[in-house]
Design a protein around this motif. Sequence first.
Motif, PDB file in Angstrom:
ATOM      1  N   MET A 224       4.871 -20.141   6.568  1.00 27.12           N
ATOM      2  CA  MET A 224       5.462 -18.370   6.811  1.00 27.12           C
ATOM      3  C   MET A 224       4.608 -18.672   5.070  1.00 27.12           C
ATOM      4  O   MET A 224       4.069 -17.625   4.493  1.00 27.12           O
ATOM      5  CB  MET A 224       6.359 -18.432   6.472  1.00 27.12           C
ATOM      6  N   LYS A 225       5.456 -19.617   3.818  1.00 27.26           N
ATOM      7  CA  LYS A 225       4.668 -18.898   3.043  1.00 27.26           C
ATOM      8  C   LYS A 225       3.472 -19.040   1.986  1.00 27.26           C
ATOM      9  O   LYS A 225       2.764 -18.483   2.030  1.00 27.26           O
ATOM     10  CB  LYS A 225       5.324 -20.288   1.715  1.00 27.26           C
TER      11      LYS A 225
ATOM     12  N   LEU B 280       1.726 -15.939   3.942  1.00 22.18           N
ATOM     13  CA  LEU B 280       1.687 -15.166   3.380  1.00 22.18           C
ATOM     14  C   LEU B 280       0.447 -14.995   1.717  1.00 22.18           C
ATOM     15  O   LEU B 280      -0.370 -14.228   0.979  1.00 22.18           O
ATOM     16  CB  LEU B 280       3.205 -14.971   2.754  1.00 22.18           C
TER      17      LEU B 280
ATOM     18  N   VAL C  34      -2.929 -14.366   3.293  1.00 21.67           N
ATOM     19  CA  VAL C  34      -3.244 -12.822   3.565  1.00 21.67           C
ATOM     20  C   VAL C  34      -3.590 -12.515   2.240  1.00 21.67           C
ATOM     21  O   VAL C  34      -4.445 -11.409   2.023  1.00 21.67           O
ATOM     22  CB  VAL C  34      -1.954 -11.844   4.416  1.00 21.67           C
ATOM     23  N   ASP C  35      -2.282 -12.702   0.873  1.00 25.45           N
ATOM     24  CA  ASP C  35      -2.678 -12.501  -0.100  1.00 25.45           C
ATOM     25  C   ASP C  35      -3.980 -12.491  -1.229  1.00 25.45           C
ATOM     26  O   ASP C  35      -4.833 -11.973  -1.552  1.00 25.45           O
ATOM     27  CB  ASP C  35      -1.529 -12.320  -1.404  1.00 25.45           C
TER      28      ASP C  35
ATOM     29  N   SER D 160      -5.812 -10.146   9.241  1.00 23.35           N
ATOM     30  CA  SER D 160      -5.433 -11.056   8.482  1.00 23.35           C
ATOM     31  C   SER D 160      -3.652 -10.314   8.386  1.00 23.35           C
ATOM     32  O   SER D 160      -2.387 -10.783   8.910  1.00 23.35           O
ATOM     33  CB  SER D 160      -5.627 -11.638   6.919  1.00 23.35           C
ATOM     34  N   PHE D 161      -3.506  -9.473   7.471  1.00 22.59           N
ATOM     35  CA  PHE D 161      -2.254  -8.337   7.545  1.00 22.59           C
ATOM     36  C   PHE D 161      -2.026  -7.688   8.514  1.00 22.59           C
ATOM     37  O   PHE D 161      -0.772  -7.948   8.696  1.00 22.59           O
ATOM     38  CB  PHE D 161      -2.770  -7.271   5.986  1.00 22.59           C
TER      39      PHE D 161
ATOM     40  N   LEU E 187      -0.756 -11.267   9.857  1.00 22.55           N
ATOM     41  CA  LEU E 187       0.800 -11.153   9.288  1.00 22.55           C
ATOM     42  C   LEU E 187       2.381 -10.903   9.884  1.00 22.55           C
ATOM     43  O   LEU E 187       3.107 -10.399  10.866  1.00 22.55           O
ATOM     44  CB  LEU E 187       0.970 -10.897   8.325  1.00 22.55           C
TER      45      LEU E 187
ATOM     46  N   ARG F 215       5.826 -11.306  12.304  1.00 22.54           N
ATOM     47  CA  ARG F 215       6.205 -10.842  11.525  1.00 22.54           C
ATOM     48  C   ARG F 215       7.328 -10.672  12.399  1.00 22.54           C
ATOM     49  O   ARG F 215       8.436 -10.468  12.680  1.00 22.54           O
ATOM     50  CB  ARG F 215       6.710 -10.170  10.424  1.00 22.54           C
TER      51      ARG F 215
END
Length: 110
Positions: A45-46, A49, A52-53, A87-88, A91, A95
């Motif tokens: 998950m990290k 993230l 995506v960032d 991508s967002f 994610l 979630r």
Amino acid sequence: MATELAGAIQADLAALTNEASRLAVTPAIDAAHHAHPGVSFTQSMKDALASVDQDERTAAERMNAVDSGKSDDLVGAMLASQQANLSFSMLLQVRNKVMGAVDDLLKLPV
């Protein structure tokens, strides 16, 4: 040009689908027998993230370069923006699935 753009978007979508499949989490019946050394859900998950960032930052940089006149690659900026958006969205879907699974686990009788 529209067919080239559509082809690039489809290629990006295929790459994101492959990435989603790679990040898929399988249920752990017996963690001792199925665990992979060094791989954890938290780390996955990290990494997702961070990815995506990074996509968001890249898209913002490309859009700023086009806006300021430093670049004339509008199509590349739009594709980067679309990739960041997809991508967002992916994610958020992960979630939502995780939160649904946690709710289901909380409802289980003890």
